[in-house]
Design a protein around this motif. Sequence first.
Motif, PDB file in Angstrom:
ATOM      1  N   ASN A  88      67.345  76.079 104.443  1.00 28.20           N
ATOM      2  CA  ASN A  88      66.944  76.073 105.971  1.00 28.20           C
ATOM      3  C   ASN A  88      68.036  77.231 106.025  1.00 28.20           C
ATOM      4  N   ASP A  89      69.146  78.131 105.521  1.00 24.81           N
ATOM      5  CA  ASP A  89      70.342  79.053 105.928  1.00 24.81           C
ATOM      6  C   ASP A  89      69.602  80.483 105.960  1.00 24.81           C
ATOM      7  N   PHE A  90      68.644  80.742 106.499  1.00 29.61           N
ATOM      8  CA  PHE A  90      67.821  81.578 106.569  1.00 29.61           C
ATOM      9  C   PHE A  90      68.482  82.477 107.400  1.00 29.61           C
ATOM     10  N   GLY A  91      68.293  84.241 107.267  1.00 26.68           N
ATOM     11  CA  GLY A  91      69.503  84.654 108.429  1.00 26.68           C
ATOM     12  C   GLY A  91      70.849  85.355 107.623  1.00 26.68           C
ATOM     13  N   GLU A  92      71.095  86.745 108.744  1.00 26.13           N
ATOM     14  CA  GLU A  92      72.850  86.801 107.964  1.00 26.13           C
ATOM     15  C   GLU A  92      74.049  85.891 108.273  1.00 26.13           C
ATOM     16  N   HIS A  93      74.231  85.779 107.023  1.00 27.50           N
ATOM     17  CA  HIS A  93      75.615  84.983 106.848  1.00 27.50           C
ATOM     18  C   HIS A  93      76.579  86.118 106.814  1.00 27.50           C
ATOM     19  N   GLY A  94      78.250  85.450 107.758  1.00 30.09           N
ATOM     20  CA  GLY A  94      79.220  86.494 107.833  1.00 30.09           C
ATOM     21  C   GLY A  94      80.654  85.331 108.641  1.00 30.09           C
ATOM     22  N   TYR A  95      81.023  86.352 109.069  1.00 26.76           N
ATOM     23  CA  TYR A  95      82.022  86.134 110.182  1.00 26.76           C
ATOM     24  C   TYR A  95      82.126  87.174 111.824  1.00 26.76           C
ATOM     25  N   ILE A  96      83.517  86.385 112.236  1.00 24.80           N
ATOM     26  CA  ILE A  96      82.682  87.252 114.176  1.00 24.80           C
ATOM     27  C   ILE A  96      84.169  87.357 113.962  1.00 24.80           C
ATOM     28  N   GLU A  97      84.083  88.673 114.503  1.00 26.23           N
ATOM     29  CA  GLU A  97      85.530  89.487 114.460  1.00 26.23           C
ATOM     30  C   GLU A  97      85.652  90.383 115.893  1.00 26.23           C
ATOM     31  N   GLY A  98      86.679  89.801 116.629  1.00 21.67           N
ATOM     32  CA  GLY A  98      86.691  90.078 117.994  1.00 21.67           C
ATOM     33  C   GLY A  98      88.213  90.985 118.425  1.00 21.67           C
ATOM     34  N   ARG A  99      88.503  91.252 119.855  1.00 18.79           N
ATOM     35  CA  ARG A  99      89.665  91.752 120.049  1.00 18.79           C
ATOM     36  C   ARG A  99      89.760  92.011 121.212  1.00 18.79           C
ATOM     37  N   ALA A 100      90.972  91.626 122.026  1.00 15.61           N
ATOM     38  CA  ALA A 100      91.522  91.923 123.193  1.00 15.61           C
ATOM     39  C   ALA A 100      91.299  92.942 123.905  1.00 15.61           C
ATOM     40  N   GLU A 101      90.827  92.915 124.542  1.00 16.83           N
ATOM     41  CA  GLU A 101      90.636  94.513 125.058  1.00 16.83           C
ATOM     42  C   GLU A 101      90.782  94.569 127.314  1.00 16.83           C
ATOM     43  N   ASN A 102      91.484  94.640 127.504  1.00 16.86           N
ATOM     44  CA  ASN A 102      91.960  95.162 129.121  1.00 16.86           C
ATOM     45  C   ASN A 102      91.865  93.561 129.072  1.00 16.86           C
ATOM     46  N   GLY A 103      92.272  92.502 128.782  1.00 13.67           N
ATOM     47  CA  GLY A 103      92.274  90.967 129.259  1.00 13.67           C
ATOM     48  C   GLY A 103      91.236  90.531 129.028  1.00 13.67           C
ATOM     49  N   ARG A 104      90.078  90.929 128.347  1.00  8.82           N
ATOM     50  CA  ARG A 104      89.072  90.153 128.308  1.00  8.82           C
ATOM     51  C   ARG A 104      88.803  90.440 126.159  1.00  8.82           C
ATOM     52  N   ILE A 105      88.238  89.185 125.776  1.00  8.52           N
ATOM     53  CA  ILE A 105      87.590  88.980 124.501  1.00  8.52           C
ATOM     54  C   ILE A 105      86.607  90.169 124.148  1.00  8.52           C
ATOM     55  N   LYS A 106      86.692  90.635 123.296  1.00  5.08           N
ATOM     56  CA  LYS A 106      85.231  91.578 122.952  1.00  5.08           C
ATOM     57  C   LYS A 106      84.460  91.222 121.477  1.00  5.08           C
ATOM     58  N   THR A 107      83.845  90.506 120.589  1.00  6.94           N
ATOM     59  CA  THR A 107      83.048  90.284 119.600  1.00  6.94           C
ATOM     60  C   THR A 107      82.317  90.836 119.014  1.00  6.94           C
ATOM     61  N   SER A 108      81.994  90.307 117.917  1.00  8.03           N
ATOM     62  CA  SER A 108      81.083  91.414 117.177  1.00  8.03           C
ATOM     63  C   SER A 108      80.914  90.453 115.664  1.00  8.03           C
ATOM     64  N   PHE A 109      79.705  90.395 115.420  1.00  8.47           N
ATOM     65  CA  PHE A 109      79.227  89.641 114.288  1.00  8.47           C
ATOM     66  C   PHE A 109      78.838  90.387 113.023  1.00  8.47           C
ATOM     67  N   VAL A 110      79.805  90.133 112.000  1.00 10.48           N
ATOM     68  CA  VAL A 110      79.895  91.082 110.970  1.00 10.48           C
ATOM     69  C   VAL A 110      79.173  90.234 109.717  1.00 10.48           C
ATOM     70  N   PRO A 111      77.891  91.302 109.249  1.00  7.90           N
ATOM     71  CA  PRO A 111      77.548  90.577 107.778  1.00  7.90           C
ATOM     72  C   PRO A 111      78.214  90.801 106.380  1.00  7.90           C
ATOM     73  N   PHE A 112      78.063  89.691 105.894  1.00  8.30           N
ATOM     74  CA  PHE A 112      79.312  89.575 104.750  1.00  8.30           C
ATOM     75  C   PHE A 112      78.762  88.380 103.431  1.00  8.30           C
ATOM     76  N   SER A 113      77.416  87.893 103.550  1.00 10.57           N
ATOM     77  CA  SER A 113      77.293  86.966 102.454  1.00 10.57           C
ATOM     78  C   SER A 113      76.589  88.042 101.334  1.00 10.57           C
ATOM     79  N   MET A 114      76.581  87.400 100.299  1.00 11.77           N
ATOM     80  CA  MET A 114      76.001  88.233  98.543  1.00 11.77           C
ATOM     81  C   MET A 114      75.054  88.223  98.944  1.00 11.77           C
ATOM     82  N   ARG A 115      74.675  86.742  99.236  1.00 11.84           N
ATOM     83  CA  ARG A 115      73.111  86.648  99.501  1.00 11.84           C
ATOM     84  C   ARG A 115      72.262  86.264 100.577  1.00 11.84           C
ATOM     85  N   THR A 116      70.545  85.896 100.960  1.00 10.36           N
ATOM     86  CA  THR A 116      70.703  85.417 101.613  1.00 10.36           C
ATOM     87  C   THR A 116      69.484  84.472 101.179  1.00 10.36           C
TER      88      THR A 116
END
Length: 350
Positions: A206-234
Motif C-alpha cells: 500500500n506504499d504507493f507513490g514516490e519515495h525518497g528524502y527531503i533536502e533543505g537549505r537555509a536561505e535568508n534565515g528561512r528553511i526551504k525544502t524539496s522532496f527528492v525521489p530516490f527509491s529503486m522501485r515503486t
Amino acid sequence: MRFIHLADVNLGAVPDRGCPWSEKRENEIWETFRRVITGIRENPVDLLFIAGDLFHRQPLLSELKEVNELFASIPKTRVYLMAGDQDYMKIDSFYRTFSWASNVVFFAEEKVACVKDEKLDVYVYGMSYEHPVITEDLYAGIRPENKEGIHILLAHGGDRQHCPLDAAKLAAAGFDYAALGHTHAPRVLIRDRALYSGAPEPLKPNDFGEHGYIEGRAENGRIKTSFVPFSMRTYQQLLLNVNTESTQLSLEDNLKEELFKRGGLNIYRVILQGKRKPELLLIPERLKAFGNITEVLDETVPAYDLEALQRQYAGTLIGDYISYFQGKNRNTVEEKAMYYGLQALLETSV
C-alpha cells in the motif's frame, strides 16, 4: 546551511516476504541507504537528520558497525540520529553502549535534549524511543532555548500509539524546521517547516507513490525544502479494463504491454475491472507469472442483459431477485452481490 532529512529507512526489513523478489528488496533497502551516503560524500551537506526507525528491528552489533563506517565516510556532515518505535532501545539494545563516529550525535534517552552545532549555530532537539509504544506527546511544551540561530526538532510519531503530534502546537512552538518520521509516505504537515520524509524505499504493497528524502537549505534565515525521489522501485496499482471481447490471452498480452511501459522493476497490484462475457472463466493467478505482482483482484462482473433476463424469468426466484436489486440505488458492494448471486442462480437453474 544544507541538510538531508531521512526517516523510516527500515534496514533489515524484508518486504513482500515469500515473493520471488523479496530477498532483492531486503538488499535494495540497504543499497538505497548506501546511495544516500555516497551522494553526500560526493556533494557534502552540513547536516543529516535520521528521524527514527533506521532499522526495522533491534539492530545487530555488526549492522551498527556497518552504518557507523558509512557515517564516518562523510566526516564533513554532522549526523543526528534517534531510535524510533521499530528499533527502540530495549534494555539490552546495542544502541545503549555503541561508540559512534565523532561526527554522529545519537539521542540516547526518552527525553528531549538539545545539542548545539557550534560551527553552524544550529540547535537540534531530539530523543529516542525506549518503548515501542508511547501514548504521550513527549514533544509537547518543547520550545527553542533562545531566539538566535536555527532551531530544528527531530521527532518520530504522530498517531495515538506513537507520540501524538499536533500541527498547531508544532507551528506555535517556534522551530525553524521539524524533521518528522513514522509515516512511510512523504507528507507535508506545515510547508517548509514540518515534514515527514517518508521511507526512502516503499515497504508495503500500500506504499504507493514516490519515495525518497527531503533536502533543505537555509536561505535568508528561512528553511526551504524539496522532496527528492530516490527509491529503486515503486508500488503501483495497475487497472486492466475487461470487456465482452476480452479473453484470458488478451488480458495477459495487455498486462505484459503495461508492465513494459511502466517498468519491470516496479511492484504491482493488478485490478481487473469491467464487464466480461458471462461464460468467460478468468484465472487471475496466471497473471502473476508476468512480473512483480503482489495480488490480482478480479472486480469484473458478467455482462448480463438484466431487463431481458427479468422478462425471461418473470414470476420466478430469478426474476424476483433481479427486481429487488433493480429497484435499489446500488452501491459498489451491492452491485457485486447482485451479479454474484445472479450468476449462482442462473447456474443452479441450468
